[in-house]
Scaffold this motif. Structure first.
Motif, PDB file in Angstrom:
ATOM      1  N   SER A   1      52.707  57.906  26.092  1.00  0.00           N
ATOM      2  CA  SER A   1      53.619  58.411  27.105  1.00  0.00           C
ATOM      3  C   SER A   1      53.211  59.780  27.626  1.00  0.00           C
ATOM      4  CB  SER A   1      55.034  58.511  26.530  1.00  0.00           C
ATOM      5  OG  SER A   1      55.057  59.349  25.388  1.00  0.00           O
ATOM      6  N   ALA A   2      52.386  60.527  26.856  1.00  0.00           N
ATOM      7  CA  ALA A   2      52.036  61.872  27.262  1.00  0.00           C
ATOM      8  C   ALA A   2      50.851  61.905  28.223  1.00  0.00           C
ATOM      9  CB  ALA A   2      51.703  62.708  26.023  1.00  0.00           C
ATOM     10  N   ALA A   3      50.231  60.779  28.481  1.00  0.00           N
ATOM     11  CA  ALA A   3      49.038  60.782  29.320  1.00  0.00           C
ATOM     12  C   ALA A   3      49.382  61.148  30.745  1.00  0.00           C
ATOM     13  CB  ALA A   3      48.374  59.407  29.286  1.00  0.00           C
TER      14      ALA A   3
ATOM     15  N   TYR B   1      40.587  70.461  28.785  1.00  0.00           N
ATOM     16  CA  TYR B   1      41.916  69.855  28.684  1.00  0.00           C
ATOM     17  C   TYR B   1      42.323  69.745  27.213  1.00  0.00           C
ATOM     18  CZ  TYR B   1      41.153  68.477  33.568  1.00  0.00           C
ATOM     19  OH  TYR B   1      40.914  68.489  34.918  1.00  0.00           O
ATOM     20  N   ALA B   2      43.546  69.280  26.991  1.00  0.00           N
ATOM     21  CA  ALA B   2      44.055  69.186  25.624  1.00  0.00           C
ATOM     22  C   ALA B   2      43.284  68.182  24.785  1.00  0.00           C
ATOM     23  CB  ALA B   2      45.546  68.817  25.639  1.00  0.00           C
ATOM     24  N   ASN B   3      42.692  67.176  25.421  1.00  0.00           N
ATOM     25  CA  ASN B   3      42.010  66.128  24.658  1.00  0.00           C
ATOM     26  C   ASN B   3      40.564  65.904  25.092  1.00  0.00           C
ATOM     27  OD1 ASN B   3      42.731  64.995  27.156  1.00  0.00           O
ATOM     28  ND2 ASN B   3      42.742  62.919  26.294  1.00  0.00           N
ATOM     29  N   GLY B   4      39.967  66.875  25.791  1.00  0.00           N
ATOM     30  CA  GLY B   4      38.583  66.698  26.186  1.00  0.00           C
ATOM     31  C   GLY B   4      38.167  67.680  27.272  1.00  0.00           C
TER      32      GLY B   4
ATOM     33  N   LEU C   1      46.430  61.412  20.858  1.00  0.00           N
ATOM     34  CA  LEU C   1      45.690  60.163  21.025  1.00  0.00           C
ATOM     35  C   LEU C   1      46.684  59.011  21.034  1.00  0.00           C
ATOM     36  CD1 LEU C   1      42.589  60.523  18.625  1.00  0.00           C
ATOM     37  CD2 LEU C   1      42.659  60.840  21.105  1.00  0.00           C
ATOM     38  N   PRO C   2      46.435  57.960  21.814  1.00  0.00           N
ATOM     39  CA  PRO C   2      47.342  56.816  21.817  1.00  0.00           C
ATOM     40  C   PRO C   2      47.199  56.002  20.521  1.00  0.00           C
ATOM     41  CG  PRO C   2      45.450  56.371  23.208  1.00  0.00           C
ATOM     42  CD  PRO C   2      45.317  57.797  22.775  1.00  0.00           C
TER      43      PRO C   2
ATOM     44  N   LEU D   1      41.948  62.303  30.715  1.00  0.00           N
ATOM     45  CA  LEU D   1      42.192  63.648  30.214  1.00  0.00           C
ATOM     46  C   LEU D   1      43.625  64.060  30.516  1.00  0.00           C
ATOM     47  CD1 LEU D   1      38.822  65.335  31.233  1.00  0.00           C
ATOM     48  CD2 LEU D   1      39.453  64.270  29.057  1.00  0.00           C
ATOM     49  N   LEU D   2      44.217  64.803  29.590  1.00  0.00           N
ATOM     50  CA  LEU D   2      45.638  65.119  29.652  1.00  0.00           C
ATOM     51  C   LEU D   2      45.881  66.487  30.284  1.00  0.00           C
ATOM     52  CD1 LEU D   2      46.745  63.922  26.091  1.00  0.00           C
ATOM     53  CD2 LEU D   2      46.658  62.608  28.230  1.00  0.00           C
ATOM     54  N   GLU D   3      46.743  66.515  31.273  1.00  0.00           N
ATOM     55  CA  GLU D   3      47.181  67.772  31.853  1.00  0.00           C
ATOM     56  C   GLU D   3      48.148  68.454  30.874  1.00  0.00           C
ATOM     57  OE1 GLU D   3      46.056  69.008  34.518  1.00  0.00           O
ATOM     58  OE2 GLU D   3      45.175  67.344  35.636  1.00  0.00           O
ATOM     59  N   PRO D   4      48.290  69.787  30.978  1.00  0.00           N
ATOM     60  CA  PRO D   4      47.725  70.667  32.004  1.00  0.00           C
ATOM     61  C   PRO D   4      46.312  71.113  31.650  1.00  0.00           C
ATOM     62  CG  PRO D   4      49.137  71.926  30.561  1.00  0.00           C
ATOM     63  CD  PRO D   4      49.242  70.500  30.104  1.00  0.00           C
TER      64      PRO D   4
END
Length: 332
Positions: free
Chosen positions: A329-331, A71-74, A321-322, A42-45
């Motif tokens: 790189s954003a993970a 989070y931004a992705n879950g 998403l990758p 899961l991606l911060e913040p």
């Protein structure tokens, strides 16, 4: 008029016989495909953190209090500390795909609802992977809190979906020099749920009806010279949409697509429905004048989409998403 008819005759010939040629231009990226596993980091913040109730199917469908972290992705679920477990228990973490939805809901029966009148339910479904979780709010402001959770989760899903699209404009005219696009009515990027459990970015186009069917094609990009999917739509082709808050997913002929916005989904569905009506009534092949009218009608609706904002804010500058073959790189 004779020139117009001669041109259409030439286009018809190309439309009937030509297929996309191998790309001669330099290809920088090929088919863009994203990894959409349900267990990605899961991606911060952290977007939101609050207390709700979580339905536990593994505990005879009982509700347990928990912390829901968005989070931004879950999202993640943590159960509170107890005498036997002095720290919070991480219960689960789910990263969503663009093929997800959130909506307010009820329990499976009137009797079940009556047994818990103080709860206000909502569900988060990542139907891409067959994953659904039920949550509930309670108390005097339960309705308001549920509405806030649904809105925040829906906004997160929309941001993730839009982050996967490049800038583009919907189009109605055929591509010059590409005879296989001669019957185009609507074209633009869509997300395709692929067989590997990932998500592919495809440039799709809907054709007008011809000889009892209408073509739907998807390409690697807007150059339309590498085709990745083609299907024939007839009067019996199944078309459906997912019901959820601001959900932009729809299915066509067993393939699952997602659009950049819910408004664009409605445009695609309306265009497909209009084509199917003509097929159902056995309409004759369109004349050049009829094609122009069809395209003008679709174009008018695309202008309405362009005049409205896609989101209340700016979409993320990077995909959330990758991409297959590239690190994310954003993970966090």
């Amino acid at each position: 008029q004779d020139t117009s008819l001669s041109r259409l005759a030439a286009e018809e010939h190309l439309y009937e016989t030509c297929v996309p040629r191998p790309a001669l231009r330099p290809r920088e990226r090929g088919l863009v495909s994203y990894i959409a596993d349900a267990d990605m980091p899961l991606l911060e913040p952290l977007i939101r953190d609050g207390e709700v109730w979580h339905l536990r199917p593994d505990e005879r469908n009982t509700f347990r209090p928990c912390r829901l972290l968005l989070y931004a992705n879950g999202f993640a679920v943590r159960y509170p500390a107890t005498s036997g477990a002095p720290v919070e228990i991480p219960a689960l973490a789910v990263s969503w795909s663009p093929f997800s939805l959130v909506q307010a809901c009820r329990l499976h029966s009137i009797q079940a609802d009556a047994q818990r009148p103080w709860l206000r339910l909502f569900k988060v479904s990542v139907f891409h992977h067959g994953v659904t979780h039920f949550f509930a709010t309670q108390g005097p402001s339960a309705d308001t809190e549920r509405a806030r959770w649904v809105a925040d989760i829906s906004r997160g899903m929309r941001n993730l979906t839009q982050s996967l699209f490049p800038p583009y404009a919907l189009r109605v005219d055929p591509l010059v020099g590409a005879g296989w696009t001669a019957m185009r009515l609507l074209a633009g990027y869509l997300l395709l749920c692929d067989d590997r459990g990932g998500v592919s970015l495809v440039y799709s186009e809907l054709h007008a009806h011809w000889d009892g069917v209408a073509a739907f094609a998807a390409y690697e990009d807007e150059f339309c010279d590498v085709q990745v999917l083609r299907m024939s739509i007839d009067k019996d082709t199944c078309v459906s949409e997912r019901v959820g808050i601001d959900c932009s997913c729809f299915s066509l002929g067993g393939h699952h697509f997602n659009t950049r916005s819910c408004t664009e989904k409605m445009l695609w569905l309306r265009a497909i429905s209009n084509v199917k009506v003509k097929l159902r009534h056995g309409a004759a092949n369109p004349t050049p004048t009829e094609l122009r009218h069809y395209r003008a009608s679709v174009l008018e609706h695309t202008r309405g989409i362009l005049s409205s904002k896609l989101t209340s804010g700016s979409p993320p500058s990077k995909p959330l998403l990758p991409q297959h073959g590239r690190p994310m790189s954003a993970a966090a």
